[in-house]
Design a protein around this motif. Structure first.
Motif, PDB file in Angstrom:
ATOM      1  N   ARG A  31      -8.136  -4.606  -8.596  1.00  0.00           N
ATOM      2  CA  ARG A  31      -7.733  -3.315  -8.050  1.00  0.00           C
ATOM      3  C   ARG A  31      -6.350  -3.306  -7.401  1.00  0.00           C
ATOM      4  O   ARG A  31      -5.719  -2.264  -7.316  1.00  0.00           O
ATOM      5  N   CYS A  32      -5.892  -4.435  -6.891  1.00  0.00           N
ATOM      6  CA  CYS A  32      -4.622  -4.417  -6.148  1.00  0.00           C
ATOM      7  C   CYS A  32      -3.844  -5.685  -6.430  1.00  0.00           C
ATOM      8  O   CYS A  32      -4.424  -6.755  -6.558  1.00  0.00           O
ATOM      9  N   GLN A  33      -2.516  -5.549  -6.548  1.00  0.00           N
ATOM     10  CA  GLN A  33      -1.663  -6.717  -6.783  1.00  0.00           C
ATOM     11  C   GLN A  33      -0.816  -7.049  -5.562  1.00  0.00           C
ATOM     12  O   GLN A  33       0.139  -7.811  -5.667  1.00  0.00           O
ATOM     13  N   ALA A  34      -1.115  -6.402  -4.443  1.00  0.00           N
ATOM     14  CA  ALA A  34      -0.356  -6.652  -3.217  1.00  0.00           C
ATOM     15  C   ALA A  34       1.138  -6.492  -3.450  1.00  0.00           C
ATOM     16  O   ALA A  34       1.916  -7.409  -3.205  1.00  0.00           O
ATOM     17  N   CYS A  35       1.521  -5.316  -3.938  1.00  0.00           N
ATOM     18  CA  CYS A  35       2.940  -5.096  -4.231  1.00  0.00           C
ATOM     19  C   CYS A  35       3.755  -4.866  -2.967  1.00  0.00           C
ATOM     20  O   CYS A  35       4.976  -4.819  -3.012  1.00  0.00           O
ATOM     21  N   GLY A  36       3.079  -4.686  -1.841  1.00  0.00           N
ATOM     22  CA  GLY A  36       3.802  -4.576  -0.578  1.00  0.00           C
ATOM     23  C   GLY A  36       4.376  -3.207  -0.289  1.00  0.00           C
ATOM     24  O   GLY A  36       5.112  -3.036   0.690  1.00  0.00           O
ATOM     25  N   ASN A  37       4.086  -2.247  -1.151  1.00  0.00           N
ATOM     26  CA  ASN A  37       4.590  -0.890  -0.914  1.00  0.00           C
ATOM     27  C   ASN A  37       3.657   0.063  -1.656  1.00  0.00           C
ATOM     28  O   ASN A  37       3.933   0.460  -2.780  1.00  0.00           O
ATOM     29  N   CYS A  38       2.562   0.384  -1.006  1.00  0.00           N
ATOM     30  CA  CYS A  38       1.463   1.059  -1.697  1.00  0.00           C
ATOM     31  C   CYS A  38       1.826   2.487  -2.122  1.00  0.00           C
ATOM     32  O   CYS A  38       2.388   3.255  -1.353  1.00  0.00           O
ATOM     33  N   ILE A  39       1.491   2.800  -3.359  1.00  0.00           N
ATOM     34  CA  ILE A  39       1.801   4.128  -3.900  1.00  0.00           C
ATOM     35  C   ILE A  39       0.534   4.890  -4.278  1.00  0.00           C
ATOM     36  O   ILE A  39       0.589   5.852  -5.039  1.00  0.00           O
ATOM     37  N   LEU A  40      -0.589   4.455  -3.755  1.00  0.00           N
ATOM     38  CA  LEU A  40      -1.850   5.102  -4.147  1.00  0.00           C
ATOM     39  C   LEU A  40      -1.885   6.584  -3.784  1.00  0.00           C
ATOM     40  O   LEU A  40      -2.652   7.352  -4.373  1.00  0.00           O
ATOM     41  N   CYS A  96      -4.590   2.440  -8.847  1.00  0.00           N
ATOM     42  CA  CYS A  96      -3.336   1.680  -8.819  1.00  0.00           C
ATOM     43  C   CYS A  96      -2.817   1.338 -10.212  1.00  0.00           C
ATOM     44  O   CYS A  96      -3.431   0.555 -10.924  1.00  0.00           O
ATOM     45  N   ILE A 114      -0.147  -0.398 -10.769  1.00  0.00           N
ATOM     46  CA  ILE A 114       0.468  -1.733 -10.747  1.00  0.00           C
ATOM     47  C   ILE A 114      -0.592  -2.765 -11.149  1.00  0.00           C
ATOM     48  O   ILE A 114      -0.344  -3.657 -11.942  1.00  0.00           O
TER      49      ILE A 114
HETATM   50  S1  SF4 Z   1       0.271   0.182  -5.134  1.00  0.00           S
HETATM   51 FE1  SF4 Z   1      -1.201  -0.267  -3.500  1.00  0.00          FE
HETATM   52  S2  SF4 Z   1      -3.052  -0.878  -4.615  1.00  0.00           S
HETATM   53 FE2  SF4 Z   1      -1.353  -1.030  -6.058  1.00  0.00          FE
HETATM   54  S3  SF4 Z   1      -0.596  -3.128  -5.923  1.00  0.00           S
HETATM   55 FE3  SF4 Z   1       0.620  -1.934  -4.509  1.00  0.00          FE
HETATM   56  S4  SF4 Z   1      -0.452  -2.182  -2.554  1.00  0.00           S
HETATM   57 FE4  SF4 Z   1      -1.924  -2.752  -4.161  1.00  0.00          FE
END
Ligand code: SF4
Ligand code: SF4
Lengths: 330, 229
Positions: B131-140, B147, B149
């Motif tokens: 569910r999450c890749q820990a991109c560090g800047n959530c865009i949900l 997600c 990403i």
């Molecule tokens: S957008 Fe949110 S849910 Fe998706 S990878 Fe980034 S932090 Fe995780």
């Protein structure tokens, strides 16, 4: 700087001029070899030259390593056939893309088609890491900003002006969600696409439905839409595309016609079956082009005869699209 | 939670070759919940290894223990007193747990018994999904809580790509197309308009691309003179 004198054109490419003059455009596809053999490119160039306004050079299509589209494009420029280089987001990040775009422009390449790229799991290096730093829309916008704002993606100014590309994007009228597809096209136009080449069309009624939405939204006035076609090679290929290729719809009618094409020819007579299939494939393709020319908003066709470049000439000729127009700069 | 899977027995056995006395260390948190490295799995794996190595004629002496959370010093520190006897630790924690042990007990060989797979959830019994890749800047907020990403195979921000069909991702019919889901959710919420905006290139510097990440909270940190580490 190579040129600034585009005479009011965005790129001054032949494709742009043909479209701007209101001609029905014809582009074709040229697949580079899985080797460094430049003669393959030269040979294929001869099969397309004079029959298309520009030729797309695929970029590691279906994620299989082939000669670089830009290198092959440079050979086309030398040979006097205008290339449209395809660029996918799968293999390069924004640094590599911009540097390659500068290089392509320096080599005289004027058209670029911005693509997401097939997933590497389909190709011959399924264990590769993919990039997808940008998506295809963001790539379109980046190429536009290089051209119109003379700016790199980071915002830094390009001294002496940016490269002037005629910017293409792809559209798949048959992908899902179907209702969303015209909006996705609208987003590509908003991002800066000048022309669109569609996925292979083997379902004309559905394409018409898509184009109706596109025309209602007025998108055909903002972007030149080239309908994608390609000759079927055999009934097996037709069935495979119908049943197995994601995002592709093939009407049963075409599958049936390809099956009927070899009726009565014994299975052992491979050459006769092949010829019968190919003749029918070309015939269907010509009919399709004629039908597509009648659809409002279609500005041209893009013929994808993958590994069968020799089919382009009879198709263009059969569709009554020869000679190709010569449009000089304004 | 962090979802992991046990490595194949043969691989673990090969890793342990040459060690006589090994402590298998489980973790009571994420990997317990996903049935990969909790007390029960530690027991099963240790017995399997005992049997397999004995059959090979070089039986390893394995002990078992499971800490409540392998990724925090305070839970693993009590192990310090009993480590002297062991040649190696086989961790059934996630990659973080393995490294926490290795960092705390640098003189010990610490080996991974699991493959740490992703951050996700069980969607049905026996099925876990990323569910999450820990991109560090959530865009949900922009994608209806789905997600792209982590769940779009090409991490598209302006999707879907041309390969989406019947709700399936082009790379595998078992994987739902994230952009089909996003479109459906935003449509149901009456927010399709928001998907019309062209999303600019993502700033990946907050993601792994910016180098290993670290968060410092001065409001929580102890004054310099009082820090242990
Ligand atoms: S957008 Fe949110 S849910 Fe998706 S990878 Fe980034 S932090 Fe995780
Ligand atoms: S099919 Fe959907 S999930 Fe798969 S890559 Fe394309 S947009 Fe992403």
């Amino acid at each position: 700087m190579t040129d600034v004198s585009t005479n009011g054109y965005k790129s001054g490419s032949n494709l742009e001029r043909v479209l701007a003059a209101g001609h029905f455009a014809v582009t074709g596809e040229l697949g580079p070899p899985k080797s460094h053999d430049a003669d393959v490119i030269r040979r294929k160039t001869q099969m397309l030259k004079g029959y298309v306004d520009a030729a797309n050079i695929t970029d590691n299509q279906t994620a299989i390593v082939r000669m670089s589209s830009i290198a092959a494009g440079a050979i086309l420029v030398q040979e006097g056939l205008e290339p449209v280089i395809q660029m996918t987001c799968r293999d390069r990040n924004r640094l590599a893309m911009q540097s390659d775009l500068l290089g392509a422009a320096a080599l005289g390449i004027k058209n670029v088609l911005c693509l997401t790229g097939d997933h590497q799991s389909f190709g011959n290096h399924p264990t590769a890491k993919n990039v997808h730093d940008l998506d295809s829309l963001q790539l379109v916008r980046m190429v536009k900003d290089l051209r119109d704002e003379s700016k790199f993606q980071c915002g830094e100014e390009i001294k002496g002006g940016g490269p002037g590309f005629f910017i293409g994007a792809a559209a798949n009228p048959f992908g899902d969600p179907f209702e969303w597809r015209p909006y996705r096209l609208a987003k590509k136009v908003a991002a800066g696409a000048d022309f669109i080449q569609t996925q292979l069309i083997y379902d004309i009624p559905r394409f018409k439905e898509f184009m109706k939405r596109v025309v209602d939204m007025g998108l055909h006035e903002k972007v030149a839409i080239l309908a994608g076609v390609g000759p079927l090679k055999s009934s097996g290929m037709a069935r495979y595309m119908r049943d197995k290729v994601p995002g592709m719809i093939v009407a049963d009618e075409y599958v049936d016609r390809m099956v009927a094409a070899v009726a009565g020819i014994p299975k052992e007579d491979k050459a006769a079956r092949r010829d019968a299939w190919r003749a029918e494939g070309i015939k269907i393709c010509i009919e399709q082009i004629q039908q597509l020319m009648e659809i409002e908003g279609v500005a041209g066709v893009h013929i994808m005869a993958i590994e069968w470049e020799a089919a382009i000439q009879p198709i263009v000729e059969g569709a009554g699209l020869l000679p190709r127009p010569e449009v000089n700069g304004r | 939670m962090i979802v992991a899977e046990q490595k194949p027995l043969a691989e673990i056995k090969a890793m342990l070759a040459g060690y006589q006395k090994v402590l298998v260390v489980g973790c009571g948190t994420c990997v317990t919940v996903c049935f990969a490295g909790g007390e029960k799995e530690v027991g099963i794996l240790a017995s399997a290894l005992r049997m397999a190595t004995r059959l090979d004629g070089n039986g390893i002496d394995l002990d078992e223990t499971t800490v409540q959370r392998q990724c925090e010093w305070e839970y693993i520190d009590p192990l310090a007193d009993r480590l002297e006897d062991y040649d190696a630790l086989l961790s059934l924690g996630c990659g973080v747990g393995v490294q926490t042990l290795a960092e705390r007990f640098p003189s010990k060989r610490v080996l991974p018994g699991l493959n740490t797979s992703f951050m996700g959830l069980p969607t049905e019994q026996g099925v876990w999904e990323e569910r999450c890749q820990a991109c560090g800047n959530c865009i949900l907020d922009m994608t209806g809580g789905i997600c792209p990403i982590a769940r779009c195979s090409k991490q598209l921000l302006n999707g879907p790509c041309g390969g989406s069909q019947n709700g399936e991702c082009e790379i595998n019919p078992e994987i739902p197309c994230a952009w089909q889901l996003i479109w459906e959710r935003m449509s149901a919420l009456g927010l399709l308009e928001q998907l019309m905006e062209v999303q600019p290139p993502k700033d990946w510097s907050t993601s792994r691309d910016g180098g290993p990440r670290r968060i410092i909270r001065d409001d929580l940190r102890l004054p310099e003179d009082y820090r242990d580490t």
